[in-house]
Design a protein around this motif. Structure first.
Motif, mmCIF file in Angstrom:
data_model
loop_
_atom_site.group_PDB
_atom_site.id
_atom_site.type_symbol
_atom_site.label_atom_id
_atom_site.label_comp_id
_atom_site.label_asym_id
_atom_site.label_seq_id
_atom_site.Cartn_x
_atom_site.Cartn_y
_atom_site.Cartn_z
ATOM 1 N N ASN A 41 68.932 41.870 44.310
ATOM 2 C CA ASN A 41 67.842 42.167 45.225
ATOM 3 C C ASN A 41 66.501 42.211 44.487
ATOM 4 O OD1 ASN A 41 66.028 44.402 46.725
ATOM 5 N ND2 ASN A 41 67.327 43.355 48.206
ATOM 6 N N SER A 94 63.549 43.417 45.286
ATOM 7 C CA SER A 94 62.834 44.698 45.350
ATOM 8 C C SER A 94 63.378 45.670 44.310
ATOM 9 C CB SER A 94 62.952 45.305 46.750
ATOM 10 O OG SER A 94 62.349 44.471 47.723
ATOM 11 N N LEU A 95 64.694 45.711 44.179
ATOM 12 C CA LEU A 95 65.308 46.602 43.191
ATOM 13 C C LEU A 95 65.014 46.132 41.771
ATOM 14 C CD1 LEU A 95 67.029 49.017 42.501
ATOM 15 C CD2 LEU A 95 69.082 47.656 42.958
ATOM 16 N N ALA A 100 62.407 44.454 40.816
ATOM 17 C CA ALA A 100 61.001 44.738 40.544
ATOM 18 C C ALA A 100 60.810 46.203 40.155
ATOM 19 C CB ALA A 100 60.147 44.391 41.764
ATOM 20 N N GLN A 101 61.540 47.089 40.811
ATOM 21 C CA GLN A 101 61.444 48.511 40.477
ATOM 22 C C GLN A 101 62.004 48.781 39.078
ATOM 23 O OE1 GLN A 101 59.880 50.379 42.680
ATOM 24 N NE2 GLN A 101 59.928 52.208 41.441
ATOM 25 N N THR A 103 63.331 54.553 41.018
ATOM 26 C CA THR A 103 64.217 53.383 40.978
ATOM 27 C C THR A 103 65.556 53.710 41.627
ATOM 28 O OG1 THR A 103 63.169 52.603 38.935
ATOM 29 C CG2 THR A 103 65.356 51.729 39.450
ATOM 30 N N THR A 117 65.072 53.541 45.255
ATOM 31 C CA THR A 117 65.062 52.156 45.716
ATOM 32 C C THR A 117 66.473 51.589 45.743
ATOM 33 O OG1 THR A 117 62.837 51.833 44.791
ATOM 34 C CG2 THR A 117 64.112 49.866 45.262
ATOM 35 N N ASP A 125 68.020 52.722 48.876
ATOM 36 C CA ASP A 125 67.489 51.981 50.025
ATOM 37 C C ASP A 125 68.098 50.588 50.112
ATOM 38 O OD1 ASP A 125 65.898 54.160 50.574
ATOM 39 O OD2 ASP A 125 64.106 53.336 49.626
ATOM 40 N N VAL A 126 68.220 49.917 48.969
ATOM 41 C CA VAL A 126 68.759 48.557 48.965
ATOM 42 C C VAL A 126 70.236 48.562 49.356
ATOM 43 C CG1 VAL A 126 69.367 46.626 47.447
ATOM 44 C CG2 VAL A 126 67.081 47.631 47.343
ATOM 45 N N ASP A 172 70.409 49.206 53.028
ATOM 46 C CA ASP A 172 70.014 48.012 53.780
ATOM 47 C C ASP A 172 71.121 46.964 53.767
ATOM 48 O OD1 ASP A 172 67.578 49.154 54.338
ATOM 49 O OD2 ASP A 172 66.498 48.095 52.756
ATOM 50 N N GLN A 223 68.191 37.754 52.886
ATOM 51 C CA GLN A 223 67.052 38.373 52.212
ATOM 52 C C GLN A 223 67.486 39.559 51.353
ATOM 53 O OE1 GLN A 223 64.235 40.090 54.905
ATOM 54 N NE2 GLN A 223 62.876 40.829 53.299
#
Length: 451
Positions: free
Chosen positions: A12, A14-15, A17-18, A122, A125, A128-129, A132, A208
Motif C-alpha cells: 500500500n 500510503s503505508l 509513504a508513512q 505509522t 496508518t 487504517d490500511v 480498509d 487501490q
C-alpha cells in the motif's frame, strides 16, 4: 482475506509513504547528536600580490668644468620599485562544543520523542490500511453476491413474464398480470445494472488499497480473538495501547523538550577552539610562516532583541496545546470504542435476523407459487413474494459484511489491528533496525538501503 491483507501491508503506497516519513524522522536524532561532535574545516588560498613603492635617494655626482675644476655635488633622485610575489596558505580549524546549557542533550531527547510519535502514527496508518483492505474485501464479496442475486431475480421474473403471457394467450390471465410482471422485470434489470456498477467500483477500490485486481476472494481471519471481552475491557486497553494516544504522549515530550532547548539559548556556551596554518611567501622577504592557536571561547548572551523570550513563551503554549490535544484524542478513542462495540452487537444480531428473514421469505414464496397454481393467489402475490425474498437475501449478504467490518473496526478502535496480531505472512517492517543504523552515524551520504 489473509493474502489480501498481507499484500496491502507490503504494497500500500500510503503505508509505505508513512514508513518513509518514519525513516526521515530517524535522521533527526543523528542531526541532534551532531551537537556533541567537533566541527572541523580546512581552507587553502593562493593569490598574486604586487607591491609598488616610491624610493628617494641622494647620489653624489661630479659637476663642474675647466678651468674652474670639478666637484662632487649631492643630488636627490626619486624612483619607483615594483615587487610581485605569490602568497599561499593552508589552515585547519577545529571547534569542539563543551557546554551549551544542555541544549544538545535536550535536542537528542526531543528528536527521540519525535521518533516515538512518528512510529505510532505509522502504526495508526497500518491499522487504517488493514481495516480498509478488510472492508473493501468484504465489499467486493457483498457486491458480487448481490450481482448474482440480481441476475437470479431477472431470470425468475423473465420466466414470470413468459408464464403470464402464456396464461393471457389461453384466456386464464389478464393483460394486467402481464404488465405487472414486465414492470417488475424492467425494475430488476435496472437494479442489476446498478449492482454491476457498484461491484466495479468496489473492485477498483480493492485495486487501490491492496495493489492487485481481485480474483476469487475466499477465506476469513479469526478476528474475534482480537476483540475485547467487554466494552470496559476495550476502553482500558485502548487508553494504554491505541497508537493515537501513544503518539499524543510522545508529542507532549517533544513539546516539553523543545522548551528546554530554547531556554538553553539564554545560558552561556563554552567551545574549545584550535587552529593551525602555514603560509608560504606571505610577504616580501619572508619565505614561510607557521601559526597555531588553541583556546576556550565562552559566550554569555545578555540580550538578543527579545525574540528568544518570545520563542520560549510560544513553545510553552505549544506544550499546553499538545496536552489538550491528548485529551481530545483520548475522548475520540473512547467514543470510537463504544460506537464500534455497539455496531458489532447490532451487526451480529442483524445476521441472525437476516437469516431467519431469508428462510421465512423463501418458505412464503414457495407457498405463494403453489397457491397460484390452484388459483388461490395472483401474479402480483408471486411478484411481491419474490421481491421480499430478494430483499431478504440482499439484507443477509449485507449483514454478513457489516458484522465482519464491525469486528475489524472494533479491533482498530482498541489498537489491536496489526500485522503481528493478525499473524500475516509478511516480512515485518521493524523501524528499530533503521533507527539503530543511523542514530550514531558520523558521516556518509548513502541511506542504509543503498540509495
Amino acid at each position: 482475506m489473509l493474502d489480501s491483507l498481507s499484500l496491502a501491508y507490503s504494497n500500500n503506497p500510503s503505508l509505505n509513504a508513512q514508513r518513509s516519513k518514519t525513516r526521515s524522522t530517524d535522521e533527526g536524532v543523528a542531526i541532534a547528536m551532531s551537537g556533541y561532535r567537533p566541527q572541523i574545516s580546512a581552507s587553502a588560498s593562493v593569490s598574486r600580490s604586487t607591491l609598488e613603492a616610491s624610493r628617494t635617494s641622494t647620489v653624489n655626482t661630479l659637476q663642474g668644468s675647466q678651468p674652474t675644476g670639478y666637484a662632487l655635488v649631492p643630488v636627490t633622485v626619486t624612483g619607483t620599485s615594483t615587487n610581485t610575489y605569490y602568497p599561499k596558505s593552508v589552515s585547519l580549524s577545529l571547534v569542539q562544543p563543551i557546554w551549551h546549557g544542555f541544549q544538545t542533550a535536550n535536542s537528542v531527547k526531543q528528536s527521540e520523542a519525535a521518533v516515538r510519535a512518528q512510529r505510532e502514527l505509522t502504526r495508526s496508518t497500518e491499522q487504517d490500511v488493514l481495516f480498509d483492505a478488510a472492508q473493501v474485501f468484504m465489499d467486493v464479496i457483498r457486491d458480487t453476491a448481490i450481482v448474482s442475486l440480481r441476475e437470479t431475480n431477472v431470470k425468475f421474473l423473465t420466466e414470470q413474464v413468459r408464464a403470464a403471457r402464456d396464461r393471457f394467450n389461453v384466456g386464464e390471465g389478464t393483460k394486467t398480470d402481464v404488465a405487472q410482471a414486465d414492470a417488475r422485470l424492467q425494475l430488476a434489470i435496472s437494479q442489476l445494472n446498478a449492482a454491476r456498477a457498484t461491484v466495479n467500483a468496489s473492485r477498483a477500490t480493492f485495486r487501490q488499497v491492496v495493489g492487485i485486481e481481485p480474483k476469487r476472494l475466499t477465506g476469513s481471519i479469526p478476528i474475534e480473538k482480537l476483540l475485547p471481552k467487554s466494552v470496559q475491557a476495550g476502553l482500558e486497553f485502548a487508553q494504554g495501547g491505541h497508537p493515537g494516544i501513544l503518539a499524543g504522549v510522545s508529542n507532549i515530550d517533544v513539546a516539553a523538550f523543545n522548551v528546554k532547548v530554547l531556554e538553553a539559548e539564554l545560558m552561556p556556551s563554552v567551545n574549545l577552539q584550535a587552529s593551525a596554518s602555514r603560509s608560504v611567501d606571505p610577504s616580501p622577504g619572508t619565505n614561510w610562516q607557521n601559526s597555531t592557536q588553541i583556546g576556550v571561547n565562552v559566550t554569555v548572551p545578555l540580550y538578543q532583541g527579545g525574540a528568544e523570550y518570545a520563542r520560549i513563551r510560544q513553545a510553552k503554549e505549544n506544550l499546553g496545546t499538545a496536552r489538550i490535544q491528548l485529551d481530545v484524542t483520548r475522548d475520540q478513542v473512547r467514543q470510537a470504542v463504544i460506537a464500534t462495540w455497539g455496531q458489532l452487537e447490532a451487526a451480529s444480531a442483524s445476521v441472525i435476523a437476516a437469516k431467519a428473514q431469508v428462510d421465512a421469505a423463501q418458505l412464503a414464496l414457495d407457498g405463494v407459487i403453489q397457491e397460484q397454481r390452484v388459483g388461490q393467489r395472483t401474479t402480483l402475490d408471486v411478484l411481491n413474494a419474490q421481491n421480499e425474498l430478494i430483499d431478504a437475501q440482499v439484507n443477509q449478504v449485507t449483514a454478513d459484511r457489516n458484522r465482519v467490518v464491525a469486528a475489524f473496526s472494533l479491533a482498530s478502535a482498541v489498537g489491536k489491528l496489526s500485522a503481528e496480531n493478525l499473524r500475516l505472512k509478511v516480512v515485518r517492517v521493524n523501524p528499530e533496525e533503521h533507527f539503530e543504523q543511523v542514530r550514531d552515524k558520523w558521516f556518509g551520504l548513502r541511506t542504509p538501503d543503498g540509495r
